[in-house]
Write an enzyme that holds these catalytic residues in place. Structure first.
Site, PDB file in Angstrom:
ATOM      1  N   GLY A  24      45.196  39.960  30.690  1.00 29.07           N
ATOM      2  CA  GLY A  24      43.934  40.556  31.149  1.00 29.07           C
ATOM      3  C   GLY A  24      44.196  41.780  32.005  1.00 29.07           C
ATOM      4  CG  HIS A  25      45.948  41.262  35.866  1.00 24.36           C
ATOM      5  ND1 HIS A  25      46.429  39.976  35.867  1.00 24.36           N
ATOM      6  CD2 HIS A  25      45.033  41.319  36.850  1.00 24.36           C
ATOM      7  CE1 HIS A  25      45.831  39.281  36.821  1.00 24.36           C
ATOM      8  NE2 HIS A  25      44.973  40.068  37.435  1.00 24.36           N
TER       9      HIS A  25
ATOM     10  CE  LYS B  44      38.480  34.778  34.328  1.00 26.46           C
ATOM     11  NZ  LYS B  44      38.599  34.722  35.738  1.00 26.46           N
TER      12      LYS B  44
ATOM     13  CD  GLN C  65      36.044  41.858  41.647  1.00 31.75           C
ATOM     14  OE1 GLN C  65      36.371  41.094  42.530  1.00 31.75           O
ATOM     15  NE2 GLN C  65      36.892  42.249  40.705  1.00 31.75           N
TER      16      GLN C  65
ATOM     17  CB  SER D 296      45.995  34.839  38.659  1.00 30.42           C
ATOM     18  OG  SER D 296      45.956  36.204  38.332  1.00 30.42           O
TER      19      SER D 296
HETATM   20  P1  AMP Z   1      42.500  39.754  40.083  1.00 32.18           P
HETATM   21  O1  AMP Z   1      43.965  39.941  40.143  1.00 32.18           O
HETATM   22  O2  AMP Z   1      42.088  38.388  39.643  1.00 32.18           O
HETATM   23  O3  AMP Z   1      41.797  40.217  41.335  1.00 32.18           O
HETATM   24  O4  AMP Z   1      41.983  40.710  38.932  1.00 32.18           O
HETATM   25  C1  AMP Z   1      42.248  42.088  38.952  1.00 32.18           C
HETATM   26  C2  AMP Z   1      41.423  42.749  37.899  1.00 32.18           C
HETATM   27  O5  AMP Z   1      41.771  42.216  36.627  1.00 32.18           O
HETATM   28  C3  AMP Z   1      39.910  42.489  38.089  1.00 32.18           C
HETATM   29  O6  AMP Z   1      39.204  43.677  37.779  1.00 32.18           O
HETATM   30  C4  AMP Z   1      39.643  41.406  37.086  1.00 32.18           C
HETATM   31  O7  AMP Z   1      38.307  41.386  36.639  1.00 32.18           O
HETATM   32  C5  AMP Z   1      40.594  41.795  35.970  1.00 32.18           C
HETATM   33  N1  AMP Z   1      40.854  40.645  35.108  1.00 32.18           N
HETATM   34  C6  AMP Z   1      41.352  39.443  35.473  1.00 32.18           C
HETATM   35  N2  AMP Z   1      41.398  38.610  34.412  1.00 32.18           N
HETATM   36  C7  AMP Z   1      40.912  39.297  33.369  1.00 32.18           C
HETATM   37  C8  AMP Z   1      40.679  38.993  31.996  1.00 32.18           C
HETATM   38  N3  AMP Z   1      40.947  37.793  31.491  1.00 32.18           N
HETATM   39  N4  AMP Z   1      40.158  39.945  31.206  1.00 32.18           N
HETATM   40  C9  AMP Z   1      39.853  41.175  31.701  1.00 32.18           C
HETATM   41  N5  AMP Z   1      40.035  41.515  32.973  1.00 32.18           N
HETATM   42  C10 AMP Z   1      40.558  40.605  33.810  1.00 32.18           C
END
Ligand code: AMP
Length: 286
Positions: free
Chosen positions: A38-39, A152, A156, A189
């Site tokens: 995703g990231h 996702k 936010q 994560s």
């Molecule tokens: P996080 O590390 O969870 O704060 O996520 C960092 C960025 O990655 C945020 O903009 C999330 O929305 C995005 N993100 C996390 N998981 C996914 C996913 N499965 N698909 C798309 N974007 C994601």
């Protein structure tokens, strides 16, 4: 692997940006690490659209309302660096807490109105205040022209866009599609904390969202939610919310479907809190 791209202080990152970012389009992907597909999809979109890409890795304590969740949040910096180095030429910013929140740090306060009180806002008090503050601080450091956020975290994205509008920040927010495992489970994560059985149990999230989507043509949002709610209760997961919302105001839909109507769900799989969402009506039709 080349670790020279990892910057752990604001001054070292700024020095590099001041040198390299002149006349280039800077893209920014804020993350909390424990990186997955995703990231990386966000990073790849940033690399395509920008000349220079900064990825931050910082587990922001102020956005956790549950201290247990903060303690258990996976931290895998070396793996993250390796993964990012396979994606392309990236500036990795992995600051310490004292760099993100120096003694003279001033909290911003943006009135989110109803955007901040529904769904995540209701179940994670203070969460969006923490998110807005860390994102604003990181924007101030990185000064990106484009910043990439995943759908996702549907709410936010709405909150960040609202903040950018309210504060008139010179950055464009790019929304990126949700990336899923082959099973349909949204990549997260937190998935590393799930057992193999729980990964199957957690599919109740996407199954429920698909069920709501299948009901769009037959039922009102209120009725569709009720049916899906009943179905979800058969799973072993503990539901926090299942909402069918307007894509921009995030207010619950009751009688009528609107373009972009979205179903959002949050539930616990054992001790792990998971969220997911699905667009139910495309923006173009209806
Ligand atoms: P996080 O590390 O969870 O704060 O996520 C960092 C960025 O990655 C945020 O903009 C999330 O929305 C995005 N993100 C996390 N998981 C996914 C996913 N499965 N698909 C798309 N974007 C994601």
């Amino acid at each position: 692997m080349d670790d020279s791209q990892v910057f752990t202080t604001v001054s070292s990152l700024r020095k590099q940006l001041d040198w390299r970012a002149k006349d280039s389009k800077v893209g920014f992907v804020p993350t909390m690490g424990a990186l997955h597909h995703g990231h990386i999809s966000l990073v790849k979109q940033a690399l395509k659209a920008c000349d220079l890409v900064v990825v931050s890795i910082f587990v922001n304590p102020t956005q956790f309302s549950n201290s247990e969740d903060l303690i258990k949040y996976p931290r895998t910096l070396q793996k993250d660096v390796d993964l990012l180095n396979t994606a392309g030429d990236i500036l990795i910013f992995a600051p310490g807490i004292e760099d993100v929140y120096p003694p003279n740090f001033e909290n911003i306060s943006v009135d989110l109105g109803d955007l901040g009180t529904v769904m995540e806002g209701q179940f994670r008090p203070g969460h969006f205040n923490g998110v807005m503050n860390v994102v604003k601080r990181l924007f101030d450091i990185v000064e990106p022209q484009l910043a990439f956020f995943g759908l996702k975290d549907f709410q936010q994205v709405a909150v960040i866009k609202h903040m950018v509008n309210e504060l008139k920040l010179p950055v464009k927010i790019v929304e990126c599609d949700i990336i899923r495992e082959a099973s349909g489970l949204a990549s997260s994560s937190r998935n590393v904390r799930l057992s193999e059985e729980q990964k199957v149990e957690a599919l109740a999230l996407i199954h429920t969202l698909h069920l709501v989507k299948a009901l769009v043509l037959t039922y009102s949002p209120k009725k569709a939610r009720k049916i899906a709610f009943k179905e979800f209760k058969k799973s072993g997961m503990k539901l926090e919310y299942l909402e069918i919302v307007h894509p921009y105001t995030l207010q619950s839909l009751s009688k009528k479907w609107v373009p972009g109507a979205n179903a959002c769900i949050a539930a616990y799989c054992g001790e792990v809190r998971l969220i997911d969402n699905l667009q139910l009506v495309t923006i173009e039709e209806k």
